[in-house]
Design a protein around this motif. Structure first.
Motif, PDB file in Angstrom:
ATOM      1  N   THR A   1       0.747  -1.360   0.086  1.00 26.86           N
ATOM      2  CA  THR A   1       0.220   0.092  -0.199  1.00 26.86           C
ATOM      3  C   THR A   1       0.986   1.138  -0.022  1.00 26.86           C
ATOM      4  OG1 THR A   1       0.221  -0.067   2.491  1.00 26.86           O
ATOM      5  CG2 THR A   1      -2.030  -1.250   0.578  1.00 26.86           C
ATOM      6  N   GLY A   2       1.987   0.995   0.448  1.00 23.27           N
ATOM      7  CA  GLY A   2       3.489   2.709   0.724  1.00 23.27           C
ATOM      8  C   GLY A   2       3.490   2.838   1.914  1.00 23.27           C
ATOM      9  N   GLU A   3       2.736   2.278   2.829  1.00 22.22           N
ATOM     10  CA  GLU A   3       3.247   2.513   4.595  1.00 22.22           C
ATOM     11  C   GLU A   3       2.416   1.561   4.560  1.00 22.22           C
ATOM     12  OE1 GLU A   3       1.690   6.599   5.649  1.00 22.22           O
ATOM     13  OE2 GLU A   3      -0.379   5.619   5.002  1.00 22.22           O
ATOM     14  N   GLY A   4       2.699   1.311   5.629  1.00 21.18           N
ATOM     15  CA  GLY A   4       2.590   0.287   7.665  1.00 21.18           C
ATOM     16  C   GLY A   4       3.000   0.437   8.359  1.00 21.18           C
ATOM     17  N   SER A   5       2.210   0.222   9.322  1.00 19.59           N
ATOM     18  CA  SER A   5       2.772  -0.033  11.321  1.00 19.59           C
ATOM     19  C   SER A   5       2.518  -1.099  11.671  1.00 19.59           C
ATOM     20  CB  SER A   5       1.976   1.758  11.525  1.00 19.59           C
ATOM     21  OG  SER A   5       0.712   1.531  11.890  1.00 19.59           O
ATOM     22  N   SER A   6       3.131  -1.432  12.793  1.00 22.77           N
ATOM     23  CA  SER A   6       2.552  -2.812  13.508  1.00 22.77           C
ATOM     24  C   SER A   6       3.195  -1.881  15.191  1.00 22.77           C
ATOM     25  CB  SER A   6       2.719  -3.228  13.143  1.00 22.77           C
ATOM     26  OG  SER A   6       4.355  -3.934  13.142  1.00 22.77           O
ATOM     27  N   LYS A   7       2.632  -2.464  16.550  1.00 23.21           N
ATOM     28  CA  LYS A   7       3.630  -3.051  17.232  1.00 23.21           C
ATOM     29  C   LYS A   7       2.967  -4.223  17.416  1.00 23.21           C
ATOM     30  CE  LYS A   7       0.150  -0.341  19.786  1.00 23.21           C
ATOM     31  NZ  LYS A   7      -0.495   0.180  21.329  1.00 23.21           N
ATOM     32  N   ARG A   8       4.673  -5.091  18.204  1.00 25.53           N
ATOM     33  CA  ARG A   8       5.358  -5.888  18.420  1.00 25.53           C
ATOM     34  C   ARG A   8       6.176  -5.866  18.936  1.00 25.53           C
ATOM     35  NH1 ARG A   8       8.775  -6.926  14.208  1.00 25.53           N
ATOM     36  NH2 ARG A   8       8.093  -5.899  12.378  1.00 25.53           N
ATOM     37  N   LEU A   9       6.860  -7.045  19.485  1.00 28.21           N
ATOM     38  CA  LEU A   9       7.903  -7.499  20.371  1.00 28.21           C
ATOM     39  C   LEU A   9       8.658  -7.478  19.102  1.00 28.21           C
ATOM     40  CD1 LEU A   9       9.673  -8.178  22.986  1.00 28.21           C
ATOM     41  CD2 LEU A   9       8.972 -10.336  22.598  1.00 28.21           C
ATOM     42  N   SER A  10       9.800  -6.898  19.255  1.00 24.38           N
ATOM     43  CA  SER A  10      11.512  -7.124  18.823  1.00 24.38           C
ATOM     44  C   SER A  10      11.661  -8.342  18.658  1.00 24.38           C
ATOM     45  CB  SER A  10      12.277  -5.826  18.347  1.00 24.38           C
ATOM     46  OG  SER A  10      13.039  -5.498  17.379  1.00 24.38           O
TER      47      SER A  10
END
Length: 592
Positions: free
Chosen positions: A122-131
């Protein structure tokens, strides 16, 4: 104030609402603030990614290089974020959190990372998670890098959640501090407001309790002009009216109590369960119980009388007043008239019992009947004799001189006896009615007694009776009516002559006794009077030996007349006698 239940109810309710409102407010604001912080962080990451993308032209063509790694590392330190460059195959070509290029090469392929997938599609994305690399919760934002419209790779910017949480915590602490300060201020205001509301109510309660305890002079003064001020004015008016009503009730109760206690009649009030509500002293005296001890108890625990109990039960069941007479045979020969009346009200709240002593009335009625019977008998006897003698004379005895003279003498005797009886009755009635006027004077006894003895001398001589005078206190005088005293002495001396046998002796003596009264005694040596008859000796028409008394010409009223005359002169009379030895009549009169 601290002991007021209403104060604590209102204060705790308001405090609870305040605390609950503060908690809800903090929770709502904190949640909203957290969302806003995250949005701001995302926007910050987005801006950092765009800035980084614009400053990295041609970097994806160079591939892995120490120069690129250093450049990315410095940009990461300046922005305070983690910067990662990922090519279209998911290979990491630079990472600001890695110290060396070797470590970058050892990093996992990022093609399957959520934010990378979203950015590539989509051109951009985000997420919250454990690295997986740093083992820390992270917020990632990825932006697709294109060059001349062709995707070259992905620029990813990340920040640790610890920093985000740190910012959120600092904001939450500020919010909680403000909420606690506001809540504390509101609670202080609540305390002041509730205390201001409760204080007048406490004053009003204390005043009401004081009025209940009998202090009707309570006054309330509230500066407010609201409902509490109006209530205070109404309370003062009520207190004044109540004090006046109580004074009126007390005065009315005192008057009623005085009237009831002063009544000769007994009054008892009971409730519907026959428990005593009130009883005056007369009721206690008539029925032999203590009104104070009987109050509040069942009536028939104190007064055990079957007739009275039956009357009370009938009146409570029929609600009709009832009158009756009750004889108290177990305690005395007293006769009581009882009027039982139900109290007004539905259902009937009780009844009132009025008691009046009819013993004396019944005794007087009995005496009247006895008196009428005695008078009739006393009048009938001489009248019958007169009629019999008269009829005998008419039928022929008049022609015999000896018989008619004897009969006429008998008629004269009976007429004299009848005349004397009528005179005695008139004299007794006049003395008892109090209408006879006495001329009380000082009378010297010796000449007066001697004159009375002269009048009785002829009768005494016919029986050879001796008169003796013993003057223990010479020249003594008495206060009496002359005619009345003559009647007293005449009756006593005449009775002594009648009941003293021939050759007897009659002694008249007088002296001053210990009380200052003159003691006048008439003593004879006659037949005497038995002790059982002495108490009734001064009753009208009472005779110890009726046949002998009539034979001697007595009317049965002489001693009764003597008693009433002596009492009219403020004196007393008594008798001592022994059968066969004689009698002594003692008259005490005031000294002249």
């Amino acid at each position: 104030m601290w002991s007021s239940r209403l104060f604590w109810k209102l204060f705790l309710v308001y405090a609870g609402l305040n605390i609950a409102s503060a908690i809800v407010f903090v929770l709502i604001v904190s949640g909203r603030q957290q969302d806003q912080v995250e949005e701001q962080i995302k926007q910050r990451l987005h801006d950092s990614a765009i800035i980084m993308r614009s400053s990295l032209d041609g970097i994806f063509e160079q591939g892995l290089s120490e120069q690129l790694q250093e450049k990315v590392k410095k940009l990461g330190e300046k922005t305070g974020t983690r910067l990662t460059l990922i090519d279209m195959d998911g290979v990491v070509i630079a990472d600001s959190d890695q110290e060396t290029l070797k470590l970058v090469r050892e990093m996992e392929n990022h093609k399957n990372r959520v934010e990378v997938i979203q950015a590539m599609s989509t051109g951009e994305g985000s997420s919250k998670r454990l690295s997986p690399t740093l083992s820390e919760p992270m917020l990632y934002y990825a932006l697709l890098f294109k060059e001349e419209g062709k995707p070259e790779g992905v620029v990813r910017v990340a920040i640790t959640m610890a920093k985000i949480q740190q910012e959120i915590s600092s904001i939450e602490k500020l919010i909680w501090s403000i909420a606690l300060l506001v809540s504390f201020t509101v609670m202080l205001l609540t305390y002041w407001v509730v205390a201001r509301m409760i204080r007048p109510l406490t004053i009003l309660t204390n005043a009401a309790e004081a009025i209940a305890g009998g202090d009707y002079e309570q006054k309330l003064y509230f500066p407010q002009h609201d409902e509490l001020g109006i209530l205070a004015q109404s309370f003062n008016h009520m207190s004044q009216e109540m004090a006046e009503r109580v004074r009126q009730l007390q005065a009315s109760g005192d008057r009623l109590s005085t009237v009831l206690e002063g009544m000769v009649e007994g009054v008892i009030a009971t409730n519907e369960r026959q428990h005593v509500l009130f009883a005056n002293e007369s009721a206690g005296r008539l029925l032999f119980f203590s009104p104070e001890e009987a109050e509040g108890k069942p009536l028939f625990e104190s007064v055990r009388n079957h007739q009275l109990q039956k009357s009370v039960t009938e009146v409570l069941s029929t609600l009709e007043p009832q009158r009756m007479e009750v004889e108290l045979e177990s305690t005395s020969d007293r006769i009581l008239g009882v009027t039982t009346t139900p109290l007004p009200g539905t259902p009937c709240p009780g009844l009132v019992i009025v008691l009046f002593d009819m013993t004396e009335l019944r005794r007087l009625e009995s005496l009247r009947q006895e008196f009428v019977a005695n008078v009739s008998h006393e009048l009938k006897t001489p009248l019958s004799s007169i009629k019999a003698y008269t009829e005998t004379l008419i039928r022929g005895a008049m022609d015999d001189p000896e018989i008619n003279k004897t009969f006429l003498m008998r008629i004269e005797e009976q007429a004299d006896r009848l005349h004397q009886l009528i005179l005695d009755l008139i004299s007794l009635a006049s003395i008892e009615s109090g209408n006879q006027v006495f001329d009380i004077i000082s009378i010297e006894l010796r000449p007066f007694v001697e004159a009375c003895l002269v009048d009785q001398q002829k009768v005494a001589e016919s029986k050879h009776i001796e008169f003796l005078i013993e003057e223990k206190t010479p020249d003594i005088k008495v206060k009496a009516d002359e005619e009345g005293l003559h009647q007293i002495l005449g009756n006593l001396i005449n009775n002594a002559i009648k009941y003293t046998p021939d050759q007897g002796r009659i002694t008249i003596r007088w002296e001053l006794d210990d009380t200052g009264m003159v003691l006048l005694q008439v003593q004879d040596t006659g037949i005497g009077i038995a002790e059982k008859y002495q108490a009734r000796l001064f009753e009208r028409f009472f005779r110890v030996d009726k046949a002998r008394s009539r034979e001697l010409g007595g009317t049965g009223l002489g001693l009764s007349i003597v008693k009433h005359l002596v009492q009219s002169f403020q004196g007393t009379i008594s008798v001592t006698s022994k059968v066969g030895e004689g009698s002594t009549f003692s008259v005490r009169l005031p000294r002249g």
